[in-house]
Scaffold this motif. Structure first.
Motif, PDB file in Angstrom:
ATOM      1  N   GLU A   1      76.021  35.681  46.141  1.00 29.54           N
ATOM      2  CA  GLU A   1      76.702  36.002  47.401  1.00 29.54           C
ATOM      3  C   GLU A   1      77.726  34.950  47.821  1.00 29.54           C
ATOM      4  O   GLU A   1      78.608  35.243  48.616  1.00 29.54           O
ATOM      5  CB  GLU A   1      75.675  36.194  48.517  1.00 29.54           C
ATOM      6  CG  GLU A   1      74.663  37.297  48.218  1.00 29.54           C
ATOM      7  CD  GLU A   1      75.291  38.627  47.844  1.00 29.54           C
ATOM      8  OE1 GLU A   1      76.270  39.059  48.492  1.00 29.54           O
ATOM      9  OE2 GLU A   1      74.797  39.244  46.881  1.00 29.54           O
ATOM     10  N   ARG A   2      77.593  33.729  47.324  1.00 27.20           N
ATOM     11  CA  ARG A   2      78.536  32.652  47.660  1.00 27.20           C
ATOM     12  C   ARG A   2      78.942  31.957  46.374  1.00 27.20           C
ATOM     13  O   ARG A   2      78.167  31.880  45.433  1.00 27.20           O
ATOM     14  CB  ARG A   2      77.886  31.632  48.585  1.00 27.20           C
ATOM     15  CG  ARG A   2      77.586  32.149  49.971  1.00 27.20           C
ATOM     16  CD  ARG A   2      76.898  31.070  50.739  1.00 27.20           C
ATOM     17  NE  ARG A   2      75.791  30.599  49.911  1.00 27.20           N
ATOM     18  CZ  ARG A   2      74.614  30.220  50.363  1.00 27.20           C
ATOM     19  NH1 ARG A   2      74.383  30.221  51.611  1.00 27.20           N
ATOM     20  NH2 ARG A   2      73.666  29.822  49.559  1.00 27.20           N
TER      21      ARG A   2
ATOM     22  N   PRO B   1      79.484  40.695  42.423  1.00 23.29           N
ATOM     23  CA  PRO B   1      78.690  39.475  42.604  1.00 23.29           C
ATOM     24  C   PRO B   1      79.533  38.221  42.370  1.00 23.29           C
ATOM     25  O   PRO B   1      80.450  38.213  41.559  1.00 23.29           O
ATOM     26  CB  PRO B   1      77.586  39.600  41.554  1.00 23.29           C
ATOM     27  CG  PRO B   1      78.074  40.589  40.562  1.00 23.29           C
ATOM     28  CD  PRO B   1      79.090  41.452  41.231  1.00 23.29           C
ATOM     29  N   GLU B   2      79.195  37.183  43.112  1.00 25.41           N
ATOM     30  CA  GLU B   2      79.809  35.874  42.907  1.00 25.41           C
ATOM     31  C   GLU B   2      79.152  35.192  41.717  1.00 25.41           C
ATOM     32  O   GLU B   2      78.007  35.475  41.416  1.00 25.41           O
ATOM     33  CB  GLU B   2      79.643  35.002  44.155  1.00 25.41           C
ATOM     34  CG  GLU B   2      80.435  35.470  45.351  1.00 25.41           C
ATOM     35  CD  GLU B   2      81.948  35.294  45.217  1.00 25.41           C
ATOM     36  OE1 GLU B   2      82.440  34.807  44.163  1.00 25.41           O
ATOM     37  OE2 GLU B   2      82.636  35.667  46.159  1.00 25.41           O
ATOM     38  N   PRO B   3      79.829  34.328  41.019  1.00 24.32           N
ATOM     39  CA  PRO B   3      81.184  33.837  41.237  1.00 24.32           C
ATOM     40  C   PRO B   3      82.264  34.702  40.589  1.00 24.32           C
ATOM     41  O   PRO B   3      83.441  34.394  40.703  1.00 24.32           O
ATOM     42  CB  PRO B   3      81.147  32.446  40.602  1.00 24.32           C
ATOM     43  CG  PRO B   3      80.212  32.589  39.456  1.00 24.32           C
ATOM     44  CD  PRO B   3      79.152  33.553  39.955  1.00 24.32           C
TER      45      PRO B   3
ATOM     46  N   GLY C   1      72.015  47.495  41.684  1.00 23.41           N
ATOM     47  CA  GLY C   1      70.641  47.670  41.237  1.00 23.41           C
ATOM     48  C   GLY C   1      69.906  46.342  41.188  1.00 23.41           C
ATOM     49  O   GLY C   1      70.462  45.289  41.528  1.00 23.41           O
ATOM     50  N   PRO C   2      68.650  46.363  40.756  1.00 21.47           N
ATOM     51  CA  PRO C   2      67.818  45.165  40.758  1.00 21.47           C
ATOM     52  C   PRO C   2      68.355  44.028  39.886  1.00 21.47           C
ATOM     53  O   PRO C   2      68.022  42.869  40.124  1.00 21.47           O
ATOM     54  CB  PRO C   2      66.469  45.637  40.209  1.00 21.47           C
ATOM     55  CG  PRO C   2      66.472  47.110  40.337  1.00 21.47           C
ATOM     56  CD  PRO C   2      67.901  47.549  40.353  1.00 21.47           C
ATOM     57  N   GLN C   3      69.173  44.332  38.909  1.00 19.24           N
ATOM     58  CA  GLN C   3      69.722  43.305  38.024  1.00 19.24           C
ATOM     59  C   GLN C   3      71.107  42.826  38.465  1.00 19.24           C
ATOM     60  O   GLN C   3      71.800  42.135  37.712  1.00 19.24           O
ATOM     61  CB  GLN C   3      69.787  43.836  36.587  1.00 19.24           C
ATOM     62  CG  GLN C   3      68.430  44.004  35.951  1.00 19.24           C
ATOM     63  CD  GLN C   3      67.829  42.655  35.626  1.00 19.24           C
ATOM     64  OE1 GLN C   3      68.381  41.895  34.839  1.00 19.24           O
ATOM     65  NE2 GLN C   3      66.687  42.349  36.222  1.00 19.24           N
ATOM     66  N   ARG C   4      71.511  43.147  39.687  1.00 22.41           N
ATOM     67  CA  ARG C   4      72.839  42.760  40.184  1.00 22.41           C
ATOM     68  C   ARG C   4      73.084  41.265  39.942  1.00 22.41           C
ATOM     69  O   ARG C   4      72.260  40.427  40.245  1.00 22.41           O
ATOM     70  CB  ARG C   4      72.957  43.058  41.671  1.00 22.41           C
ATOM     71  CG  ARG C   4      74.345  42.753  42.229  1.00 22.41           C
ATOM     72  CD  ARG C   4      74.441  43.149  43.718  1.00 22.41           C
ATOM     73  NE  ARG C   4      75.760  42.881  44.208  1.00 22.41           N
ATOM     74  CZ  ARG C   4      76.150  41.699  44.701  1.00 22.41           C
ATOM     75  NH1 ARG C   4      75.310  40.690  44.772  1.00 22.41           N
ATOM     76  NH2 ARG C   4      77.395  41.529  45.133  1.00 22.41           N
ATOM     77  N   GLY C   5      74.243  40.972  39.373  1.00 17.92           N
ATOM     78  CA  GLY C   5      74.639  39.603  39.087  1.00 17.92           C
ATOM     79  C   GLY C   5      74.267  39.140  37.690  1.00 17.92           C
ATOM     80  O   GLY C   5      74.784  38.140  37.218  1.00 17.92           O
TER      81      GLY C   5
END
Length: 186
Positions: free
Chosen positions: A4-5, A45-47, A139-143
């Motif tokens: 998120e950051r 998603p970050e980065p 979904g649950p694997q985001r990022g």
């Protein structure tokens, strides 16, 4: 793994790893990133999000083998006639799946495979031979990063059964920048 950051040091590492002056695509800018997100009903998603907005939108230097593709494109070997990609639908997997060993019939497997290839992810690029790196955006694997091939799919990162490395886009790039093989299994 922070999604998120973005840490300024992480962004500096990514900028250096891709050599911003090394022939990559210009950064998209924030307006274009937000327009892409609005069009697809997601937030990147970050980065990775800041990376494509401020650093570069694709690079001929890896990762992966054939370079990082721009955000709104697919690798040249992706093929035609695939179902529409739906980024705001969840990526369906949470653990490694080798479908070439799955005994279920094709009429059951084919819709599931379409979801793995086309839902909830942006394609980062290809290693060739039908091996694609996906950044999961829903979904649950985001990022997380997943390697999706003609035979199966597996996560990249710290999870048991995954390809070895720190999870997420930053960990995936660090692994490449450190000269490590993608296929060093734990």
């Amino acid at each position: 793994m922070e999604t998120e950051r973005v840490d300024p040091d992480d962004l500096a590492f990514l900028r250096g790893a891709f050599g911003v002056d090394g022939g990559g695509q210009p950064a998209l800018g924030w307006d274009a990133v937000r327009a892409f997100e609005a069009e697809h009903g997601i937030v990147l998603p970050e980065p990775y999000r800041t990376f494509v907005a401020e650093v570069t939108d694709g690079s001929p230097s890896g990762p992966p083998e054939y370079g990082l593709v721009p955000l709104a494109t697919l690798p040249a070997d992706w093929g035609n006639g695939r179902p529409e990609r739906v980024l705001n639908r969840p990526f369906p997997l949470t653990e490694t799946w080798v479908w070439e060993d799955d005994p279920r019939p094709g009429d059951v497997l084919d819709p599931l495979l379409d979801e793995v290839f086309d839902h909830g992810s942006v394609v980062l690029g290809t290693e060739g031979c039908g091996m694609y790196w996906h950044l999961i955006v829903n979904g649950p694997q985001r990022g997380h990063i997943w390697l999706v091939t003609g035979e199966g799919a597996m996560p990249f990162g710290s999870d048991p059964g995954s390809l070895d490395g720190e999870p997420g886009f930053l960990g995936w790039v660090r692994h490449w920048a450190d000269g490590k093989s993608w296929f060093d299994m734990r």
